[in-house]
Design an enzyme around this catalytic site. Structure first.
Site, short mmCIF file in Angstrom:
data_model
loop_
_atom_site.label_atom_id
_atom_site.label_comp_id
_atom_site.label_asym_id
_atom_site.label_seq_id
_atom_site.Cartn_x
_atom_site.Cartn_y
_atom_site.Cartn_z
N LYS A 131 0.85 -1.20 0.00
CA LYS A 131 0.00 0.00 0.00
C LYS A 131 0.88 1.25 0.00
O LYS A 131 1.94 1.26 0.65
CB LYS A 131 -0.90 -0.03 1.24
CG LYS A 131 -1.96 1.05 1.30
CD LYS A 131 -2.89 0.82 2.50
CE LYS A 131 -3.94 1.90 2.64
NZ LYS A 131 -4.84 1.66 3.80
N SER A 160 -9.68 1.75 2.96
CA SER A 160 -8.84 2.49 2.05
C SER A 160 -7.80 1.65 1.30
O SER A 160 -7.20 2.17 0.35
CB SER A 160 -8.10 3.58 2.83
OG SER A 160 -7.24 2.99 3.80
N SER A 182 -9.90 -0.59 7.09
CA SER A 182 -9.33 -0.38 5.75
C SER A 182 -8.72 -1.61 5.09
O SER A 182 -8.43 -1.59 3.90
CB SER A 182 -8.28 0.73 5.79
OG SER A 182 -8.92 1.97 5.93
#
Lengths: 454, 78
Positions: A68, A143, A167
């Site tokens: 990420k 996210s 997330s």
């Protein structure tokens, strides 16, 4: 991985195949925002050489890992999917990245995400939204949107994401993959760009439970560089998954069904519970009367901690001042965090929120006196289609079942339990602090039984 | 959406959130959930990484001939 170790497949072949798939599929999905093509091929070559020479290789030898974009990797852009950091190149490896590299995982690139991880849909990236490969045209969740989508579409073997209020779990559910938010302190946060530091945890995402357990095994463990990692014995997750779940007590709260918006989701969860009962688990009733208070408490805390974390992005070190270039949701959290942090409002809002956090934590730990795990949907509603306009409150609603885990500091996993109108649904299993192993056992038992059925 | 509008709507959001937790009687505040916090690091000798300065200079906005970082004072300062 066995194919790589036994030389049926070389690490170079696996990497080249992944890069070819990324080049073909990424323009449609937008899961990656930067590729590490040369670095990945160099690492793969080195792993093949080690295997050829009969040297020992690591647990992740030759597996393709996506990271990420809020986790530092040397030489790659760590943008948090924001224009604020578009020129920032990582100068060091986060502790989890060091561990992945030392176990011969191949870092293939940086994934898309909601800007600064402040989102639940995957729509707020400055590099554009990520599509949901399992339900095209719908949000992938966020996210950690790019990490989930990349795993779901098979353009990487494993991925790491971060989870502050859901997330990892929210996109894992929407994309139909396995994800886990570890106990706070089990995995080092060193090198993670904060959203809300008292809630953030890095965790694994994979297509199956084994992959998720394997990656957690690699990234978990004490780190002397930070004060919030825990000095605990590491569990050998991969060797212990697969044990039976007879007698395990599954806690169900009546509040879970009450707050589920799409009732078809709850029907799927009930069906999954029946399967777990058939496998020997027992169902017990627990009570979580403050469940609805978790969301407001979480967002008040999130605003304040995020505001504090973003004060370093003043333009002097990274070139751009965050308030000048960020998107609407990031600006909202900064402005509200600033507002709540003012002396005259601190007690009314922030201190009230952290007192509510105590209530949620005690209530959750109390439920664990009766049950080994708590089972619920991951999200209360199906993901919306791109283009739908949601109010902030409606958007925050996706996090209803996931934020109590972070407020309580416990662990939770998500495993797919079917689809509604072609959209994947994930079962959330919350476990006691540091009891990731029980979550893996249940997820694996479920996965195995449904694989046999299909 | 304009900044003023975000602020105005945001204040309504905060009001709604605070009303939802207004009747909480708890007095204990939880900042971090981990109770086994390792508050101090083990002291050890500092290690200088040879390539660290080069990496930092690479991402600096501007560097002069002697390797010093050139910075611009933000418009909002002073």
């Amino acid at each position: 991985m066995e194919q790589i170790k036994s030389r049926k497949l070389t690490a170079i072949e696996n990497t080249e195949a992944a890069l070819a798939r990324i080049k073909n599929l990424n323009p449609k999905i937008n899961a990656f925002i930067e590729l590490n093509e040369k670095g990945a091929l160099d690492t793969a070559k080195w792993i093949d050489e080690k295997i050829k020479q009969g040297k020992k290789v690591g647990k992740l030898a030759g597996l393709i890992v996506a990271v990420k974009s809020n986790i530092n990797v040397t030489g790659l852009h760590i943008t948090c999917a924001s224009k604020t950091l578009e020129d920032y190149v990582g100068t060091f490896d986060a502790a989890v990245v060091q561990r992945i590299k030392s176990e011969d995982g191949i870092i293939i690139g940086m994934t898309n995400m909601d800007e600064f991880a402040a989102g639940s849909s995957g729509e707020t990236s400055a590099w554009g939204p990520t599509d949901n490969p399992s339900a095209l045209g719908h949000i992938p969740g966020g996210s950690s949107s790019g990490s989930a989508a990349a795993v779901a579409v098979g353009i990487c073997d494993l991925a790491i994401g971060s989870d502050t209020g859901g997330s990892i779990r929210n996109p894992a559910s929407h994309c139909g993959i396995v994800g886990l938010k570890p106990t706070y302190g089990l995995v080092p946060r060193h090198g993670l760009i904060d959203l809300a530091m008292s809630l953030d945890q890095i965790g694994p995402m994979a297509r199956d439970v084994y992959g998720c357990a394997l990656l957690l095994e690699v990234i978990a463990g004490y780190n002397p560089r930070e004060c919030t990692t825990l000095k605990v014995d590491l569990k050998d997750f991969t060797k212990k998954v697969g044990a039976d779940i007879k007698g395990l007590k599954i806690g169900i709260a009546p509040q879970y069904e009450e707050v589920t918006v799409d009732k078809k989701i709850y029907q799927k969860i009930e069906r999954a519970i029946e399967i777990l009962k058939d496998l020997g688990a027992r169902v017990v009733q627990v009570n979580l009367p403050n469940l609805k208070r978790a969301l407001p408490a979480y967002y008040l805390i999130n605003y304040v901690e995020f505001f504090s974390a973003t004060r370093r992005f003043d333009g002097r070190r990274y070139g751009k001042r965050i308030e000048d270039v960020c998107g609407e949701e990031v600006l909202r959290r900064i402005l509200l965090g600033s507002y709540i942090s003012q002396k005259e409002y601190r007690g009314k809002y922030y201190h009230k929120a952290i007192k509510t956090r105590s209530v949620i934590k005690h209530e959750t730990l109390e439920a664990f006196k009766q049950a080994d795990v708590l089972i619920s949907p991951t999200v209360p509603k199906l993901p919306h289609k791109f283009g739908a306009k949601l109010t902030p409150f409606e958007m925050y609603g996706y996090d209803l079942f996931t934020v109590p885990t972070n407020l309580s500091g416990i662990c939770a996993g998500v495993v797919p339990v079917g689809k509604i109108d072609g959209i994947p649904i994930g079962l959330q299993i919350q476990g006691k602090p540091l009891d990731e192993l029980t979550i893996f056992k249940i997820m694996e038992a479920y996965e195995k039984s449904t694989r046999e059925l299909s | 959406m304009k900044r003023e509008e975000i602020e105005k709507r945001g204040e309504e959001l905060i009001k709604e959130f605070s009303e939802a937790i207004a009747d909480v009687k708890e007095e204990v505040e939880t900042y971090y959930v981990s109770e086994l916090v390792n508050v101090v690091r083990i002291d050890s000798e500092p290690v200088q990484k040879k390539d660290f300065k080069d990496k930092m200079l690479k991402i600096a906005p501007s560097v002069d001939e002697e390797g010093n970082i050139r910075v611009e004072i933000g418009k909002w300062v002073g």
